[in-house]
Motif scaffolding. Structure first.
Motif, PDB file in Angstrom:
ATOM      1  N   MET A 102     -10.023  -1.804  -9.602  1.00 21.28           N
ATOM      2  CA  MET A 102     -10.323  -0.844  -8.540  1.00 21.28           C
ATOM      3  C   MET A 102      -9.643   0.485  -8.850  1.00 21.28           C
ATOM      4  O   MET A 102      -8.481   0.509  -9.255  1.00 21.28           O
ATOM      5  CB  MET A 102      -9.812  -1.382  -7.203  1.00 21.28           C
ATOM      6  N   VAL A 104      -8.096   3.568  -7.293  1.00 21.54           N
ATOM      7  CA  VAL A 104      -7.576   3.925  -5.970  1.00 21.54           C
ATOM      8  C   VAL A 104      -7.735   5.413  -5.706  1.00 21.54           C
ATOM      9  O   VAL A 104      -7.502   6.248  -6.586  1.00 21.54           O
ATOM     10  CB  VAL A 104      -6.091   3.522  -5.855  1.00 21.54           C
ATOM     11  N   GLN A 106      -7.257   8.837  -2.818  1.00 22.80           N
ATOM     12  CA  GLN A 106      -6.143   9.541  -2.176  1.00 22.80           C
ATOM     13  C   GLN A 106      -6.381   9.579  -0.674  1.00 22.80           C
ATOM     14  O   GLN A 106      -7.373  10.132  -0.210  1.00 22.80           O
ATOM     15  CB  GLN A 106      -6.035  10.973  -2.719  1.00 22.80           C
ATOM     16  N   GLY A 151      -7.868  -2.105  -0.548  1.00 16.55           N
ATOM     17  CA  GLY A 151      -7.119  -1.046  -1.211  1.00 16.55           C
ATOM     18  C   GLY A 151      -7.946  -0.332  -2.257  1.00 16.55           C
ATOM     19  O   GLY A 151      -8.420  -0.941  -3.209  1.00 16.55           O
ATOM     20  N   GLY A 152      -8.150   0.974  -2.065  1.00 18.01           N
ATOM     21  CA  GLY A 152      -8.909   1.770  -3.023  1.00 18.01           C
ATOM     22  C   GLY A 152     -10.360   1.976  -2.643  1.00 18.01           C
ATOM     23  O   GLY A 152     -11.040   2.832  -3.220  1.00 18.01           O
ATOM     24  N   GLN A 153     -10.868   1.193  -1.692  1.00 17.75           N
ATOM     25  CA  GLN A 153     -12.262   1.363  -1.268  1.00 17.75           C
ATOM     26  C   GLN A 153     -12.437   2.757  -0.663  1.00 17.75           C
ATOM     27  O   GLN A 153     -11.485   3.327  -0.123  1.00 17.75           O
ATOM     28  CB  GLN A 153     -12.627   0.290  -0.245  1.00 17.75           C
ATOM     29  N   SER A 199      -7.990   3.448   1.721  1.00 20.92           N
ATOM     30  CA  SER A 199      -8.560   4.048   0.503  1.00 20.92           C
ATOM     31  C   SER A 199      -7.492   4.454  -0.509  1.00 20.92           C
ATOM     32  O   SER A 199      -7.763   4.539  -1.698  1.00 20.92           O
ATOM     33  CB  SER A 199      -9.433   5.257   0.865  1.00 20.92           C
ATOM     34  N   GLY A 200      -6.292   4.698  -0.022  1.00 17.95           N
ATOM     35  CA  GLY A 200      -5.206   5.077  -0.922  1.00 17.95           C
ATOM     36  C   GLY A 200      -4.191   3.968  -1.140  1.00 17.95           C
ATOM     37  O   GLY A 200      -3.148   4.200  -1.764  1.00 17.95           O
ATOM     38  N   ASN A 202      -2.471   0.766  -2.694  1.00 11.84           N
ATOM     39  CA  ASN A 202      -2.437   0.025  -3.960  1.00 11.84           C
ATOM     40  C   ASN A 202      -1.129  -0.707  -4.103  1.00 11.84           C
ATOM     41  O   ASN A 202      -0.215  -0.515  -3.309  1.00 11.84           O
ATOM     42  CB  ASN A 202      -2.680   0.966  -5.144  1.00 11.84           C
TER      43      ASN A 202
END
Length: 202
Positions: A102, A104, A106, A151-153, A199-200, A202
């Motif tokens: 994935m 990631v 910001q 995480g990261g989506q 979304s950010g 990780n």
């Protein structure tokens, strides 16, 4: 001796289940059709409202592909794309995308505090549980349960799905009832904050 053999067979079976039934190398052969929207390796979709597929969890990905192929989960952009694929093809495709890392993003700095509080602690006043309880504090999901990594989506995709659950528009899947209940208690501001935070993560 019979117990020993049964134990070995059971152990091997559980190990196979834990690692999934798909072949990532075989899945790569069918992934070209997906790249047009989801990007190379499923990590960089062409629009924020399209999901990243990389590293989401093989069980989750497979279940979504099955629901999309059957028409139970209607996604107009994917109409017909999975029709010719066998169940094994879907398993292979899920394994392929799960094998990718994935990328990631910001999170919006202005939303981190509110998003983190909701993701890690929920909202006791409105009865919203912590996202981390099912999706892991690190956002890596729960593969055996079929809970996807968050995480990261992309924040846009997460927000879109939470609103779809809240509106009852995404009601298919073994975990849909849980998500519909959770989302029904979220405000627009909470959805924006937690989606940005994830979304950010990780």
């Amino acid at each position: 001796m019979k117990r020993l053999i049964a134990g070995v067979v059971l152990g091997v079976g559980l190990t196979a289940m834990a690692h999934g039934a798909g072949d990532p190398a075989a899945g790569e052969q069918n992934a070209a059709v997906c790249a047009g929207c989801h990007g190379q390796d499923g990590a960089k979709p062409i629009m924020g409202t399209y999901p990243k597929l990389s590293g989401l969890g093989e069980k989750y990905l497979y279940n979504q592909l099955v629901d999309i192929k059957s028409g139970d989960r209607a996604i107009p952009e994917m109409t017909g794309l999975l029709t010719a694929m066998s169940d094994q093809d879907l398993q292979n495709l899920a394994a392929y995308y799960n094998s990718k890392d994935m990328v990631v993003g910001q999170a919006n700095p202005d939303l981190v505090e509110a998003g983190q509080a909701l993701y890690r602690g929920g909202n006791m006043a409105s009865g919203v549980p912590a996202c981390a309880g099912c999706h892991n504090p690190k956002g890596i999901g729960n593969e055996p349960a079929g809970y996807p990594a968050l995480g990261g989506q992309t924040a846009e995709y997460l927000a879109k799905q939470l609103k779809a659950y809240r509106a009852g528009e995404r009601a298919v899947g073994s975990n849909a009832a849980i998500m519909m209940d959770v989302a029904s208690k979220l405000t627009d501001a909470e959805i924006e904050a937690v989606a940005s935070y994830a979304s950010g993560l990780n």
